[in-house]
Structures are given as structure tokens and as C-alpha cells.
Design an enzyme around this catalytic site. Sequence first.
Site, PDB file in Angstrom:
ATOM      1  N   ASP A  16      -2.721  11.408  89.808  1.00 40.15           N
ATOM      2  CA  ASP A  16      -3.272  12.636  89.260  1.00 40.15           C
ATOM      3  C   ASP A  16      -4.631  12.277  88.660  1.00 40.15           C
ATOM      4  O   ASP A  16      -4.899  11.099  88.360  1.00 40.15           O
ATOM      5  CB  ASP A  16      -2.319  13.188  88.195  1.00 40.15           C
ATOM      6  CG  ASP A  16      -2.884  14.393  87.487  1.00 40.15           C
ATOM      7  OD1 ASP A  16      -3.270  15.363  88.169  1.00 40.15           O
ATOM      8  OD2 ASP A  16      -2.963  14.361  86.248  1.00 40.15           O
ATOM      9  N   ASP A  18      -6.913  14.673  86.210  1.00 38.62           N
ATOM     10  CA  ASP A  18      -7.128  15.174  84.848  1.00 38.62           C
ATOM     11  C   ASP A  18      -5.943  14.815  83.958  1.00 38.62           C
ATOM     12  O   ASP A  18      -4.803  15.187  84.240  1.00 38.62           O
ATOM     13  CB  ASP A  18      -7.323  16.696  84.880  1.00 38.62           C
ATOM     14  CG  ASP A  18      -8.503  17.093  85.742  1.00 38.62           C
ATOM     15  OD1 ASP A  18      -9.626  16.665  85.440  1.00 38.62           O
ATOM     16  OD2 ASP A  18      -8.302  17.823  86.735  1.00 38.62           O
TER      17      ASP A  18
END
Length: 217
Positions: A16, A18
Site C-alpha cells: 500500500d 498512503d
Amino acid sequence: MNSKAAIPAFPVYLFDVDGTLVDSAADICGAIQTVLAETTRPGVPLDFLRRYIGRHLIDLFQDLFPDATPEQIEAWIQQYRSLYPARDHAGTHVFPRVRETLAALPGRKSTATTKGTPTTRIVLDRFGLLPFFDHVQGTDGFPHKPAPDVLLKSIELFGAAPSDVLFVGDSATDMEAGRRAGVKLCAVRYGYGDPDEMARFEPDYWIDDIAELLSYS
């Protein structure tokens, strides 16, 4: 909760972005707050908005405005998409030891983010992370997390088995997407997600610092 199980080296790592690689809350939430300033819900606090990072903006706007039409929601999303890049990521920074960890980590690497691929590449390049990735995968015209599609795209491209993949993320949405993709899960405690919500998906590993991915490799 498997807090300190040894983390082996994996052939493939998916990340991922953010809340896992970069702390981008100031820019993401700032752009959202600018959109909301022109609605009936101005002044929504940062702590509330942070909980939606990594999810599609549709989820946020539907929760804030349950009576909004699809056309209204789409207009707000398009407004955000013009405001966010205009901030030039000025409030974003890389989490500690991310660069060093990505440089030293074995295996192939890709992203699995709700951002579109072009935006993801811009962010990674801006912060010097792009050279560490064999592939960059965003959510481009297919279902967003918690659907597993963004993970499955990289797994297919790499020709990997799900059991050979470790997905590193900071939210319950990430954990659900990873479970649905059949990969191993590493939950990040330093990001934006609620650890109790992530724990519902029984991550295989937990880390407080991304460098812990190297500690047991």
C-alpha cells in the site's frame, strides 16, 4: 495477534502507499477539506478524514452525504482530483527507513493502492522510491480495495502464486483485500488504520517500523 513472528523473505512484496510508504494525510485530507468547504459539511476534522485514506472517495462522500446523487458525488471526486495534485505533495513525506528498507529488501516489488497508476508513479518518483519497484499498480478502472483486484493484477504480471506474496498495508481495507487475494498479510501499526479493525483479518505479521521487514529475512 502474531506480533513478533519471524518474517521470512518473500519472492514478491506488494505495498500500500498512503499510510504505509508515505505520510500523505496532510495533502489528501487538505484537498478533501477544500472540497467540503463548499458543501453543507465544512470543517470535518482531520482525524475523521484520515480513517478513509486508502478507501475510495465514494465511500467518504456517501457516508457524509447519504442523500447525495451519484452526479453530485462524481463532481466532488473530480474536484478533489484537480485539487490534490495542485498541492504538489508539499505536505507529504516518506516514513522513516522506507527508502533503506526497499533498497535492501529481496524479491520483486509492486504497489497495491487505491490511487490510479499514473498518480502513484508521480508520488513514488517525487520521493525517490520509484527505482525500488519492479512494477507500479494502481486502481485503474476496476473495483477498488477491499476487492482484491489491484493485488491480483501484480500477482498475475509477476506470474507468482499468492502464497509467495506478502502484502504490507495499514488498514482493515488492505487486510480484507489481501485475505481475498490469498496472500500473506503484514499489518502496519504506524499508519492510519485502526489496529483492532485490522486484527479482525488475522494478519500473519505486525510491524511498528517498516525496517522490521528486514529483521527476520
